[in-house]
Design a protein around this motif. Structure first.
Motif, PDB file in Angstrom:
ATOM      1  N   ALA A  45    -116.376 -47.314  27.328  1.00 24.84           N
ATOM      2  CA  ALA A  45    -117.691 -47.729  27.798  1.00 24.84           C
ATOM      3  C   ALA A  45    -118.702 -46.600  27.617  1.00 24.84           C
ATOM      4  N   GLU A  61    -121.844 -52.888  27.345  1.00 25.73           N
ATOM      5  CA  GLU A  61    -122.054 -54.161  28.041  1.00 25.73           C
ATOM      6  C   GLU A  61    -122.782 -55.166  27.145  1.00 25.73           C
ATOM      7  N   ARG A  64    -120.648 -57.295  24.506  1.00 22.47           N
ATOM      8  CA  ARG A  64    -119.642 -58.271  24.947  1.00 22.47           C
ATOM      9  C   ARG A  64    -120.012 -59.687  24.531  1.00 22.47           C
TER      10      ARG A  64
END
Lengths: 186, 165
Positions: A45, A61, A64
């Motif tokens: 991440a 994020e 995704r």
């Protein structure tokens, strides 16, 4: 008791043939290619300032939910310039969304590059210190990661992308991913 | 004159290239143990860019970044295992000059010993076979032995006057 002729001459010959085969197949390999232990694992991440708008935070994020490419690039990297037209073509054809990780680059240099040559990326994250690069195991720019919809790294390519690499390496992975997605939907 | 100039240039060139260790930037650690650990780690971890150099020797920017990272971890009190694990998780076993002993690496570790063992076995077999085949190895004929002894004794006593025809 003496060894029979077939064994006496055959055995060394066999050993030689085995060694020759071993060395021959290794000769064609590129020692610069290091297999990434990250393939098959969730993408590390990150949340970094966007290259175009430092106030905006971009990161894993955002990638995704669908198949994506993360392309590690820098304006100081000659091979990136070589691969750039191909990335532009990919973006134009809309085959897959391409995200950029701008690696150890000055913002103004990177922006000049994008404005001059075109911007194939949904966004580029600005990894000035190369910390995210280390987390992703980057060791030679350009590198391209294929991420699946769940954010798992499915493939990594080190070196510039081109038509041949795309056809032989990336396209099969994407085909497999879309087959998986269909299987899951059914 | 020309030769001297050449020698001078050579010395200059060598002097410039030689101290590879100058690549290392000085770093300070709170304890001598941490300092030792840091140097041990950068000595045995491999640079991914210049693949035949360790992190201590390499001038590559990535090597410098990794030295920074390692120094920071060491200062934070991280142990050897943690630092090595950190790098292996990102770059794979490739960074280790000493690969771990595992199912897929045992041949790498045992291979040289297996080869030496096979060589020793082959040597023993060949020697034994040669010994069995050679006539000199057979037990000497007692009669010939007695004659040889007699000759030697006679030789010493008689002063070695006569020669065998």
């Amino acid at each position: 008791m003496r060894l029979g002729a077939p064994l006496r001459y055959g055995l060394p010959l066999l050993i030689f043939a085995g060694l020759a085969a071993l060395l021959w197949q290794a000769l064609g390999r590129d020692p610069k290619l290091v297999p990434s232990p990250l393939v098959g694992k969730p993408a590390p991440a990150f949340a970094l300032p966007s290259l175009r708008d430092p106030a905006r935070v971009v990161g894993t994020e955002d990638m995704r939910g669908r198949v994506a490419l993360l392309n590690v690039w820098a304006s100081w990297c000659a091979a990136c310039r070589q691969e750039h037209p191909f990335l532009m073509r990919l973006a134009r054809e809309g085959r897959v969304s391409i995200y950029g990780l701008n690696y150890k680059d000055r913002r103004e240099d990177a922006l000049r590059w994008l404005d001059g040559l075109g911007d194939p990326y949904v966004w580029s994250a600005h990894d000035l210190e190369g910390r995210v690069g280390i987390d992703w195991g980057v060791y030679g720019v350009p590198e391209t990661f294929v991420l699946d919809a769940r954010g798992i790294i499915r493939y990594k390519h080190v070196g510039p992308l081109d038509e041949k690499v795309w056809r032989e390496r990336i396209a099969p992975v994407l085909a497999e991913l879309s087959a998986e997605a269909k299987g899951a939907a059914r | 004159m020309k030769a001297m100039l050449g020698a001078l240039l050579l010395v200059l060139a060598l002097g410039r290239g030689a101290p590879a260790l100058a690549a290392i930037e000085p770093r300070e650690f709170p304890t001598p143990e941490q300092d030792a650990l840091y140097h041990e780690l950068i000595d045995e971890l491999r640079c991914l860019v210049c693949q035949n150099q360790n992190l201590a020797e390499s001038n590559a920017p990535l090597a410098r970044d990794l030295r920074d990272e390692i120094a920071e971890m060491v200062r934070a009190g991280k142990g050897r295992e943690e630092v090595v694990g950190f790098l292996v998780a990102r770059y794979g076993d490739f960074v280790l000059y000493r690969p771990p002993l595992r199912r897929d690496t045992w041949l790498l570790w045992a291979g040289p010993f297996l080869l030496v063992g096979a060589g020793l076995v082959a040597l023993a077999v060949v020697l034994r076979r040669r010994q069995a085949a050679s006539p000199t190895a057979a037990a000497p004929d007692p009669e010939a032995l007695a004659r040889a002894r007699a000759l030697l004794r006679g030789d010493r006593a008689g002063g070695g006057g006569d020669r065998a025809p």
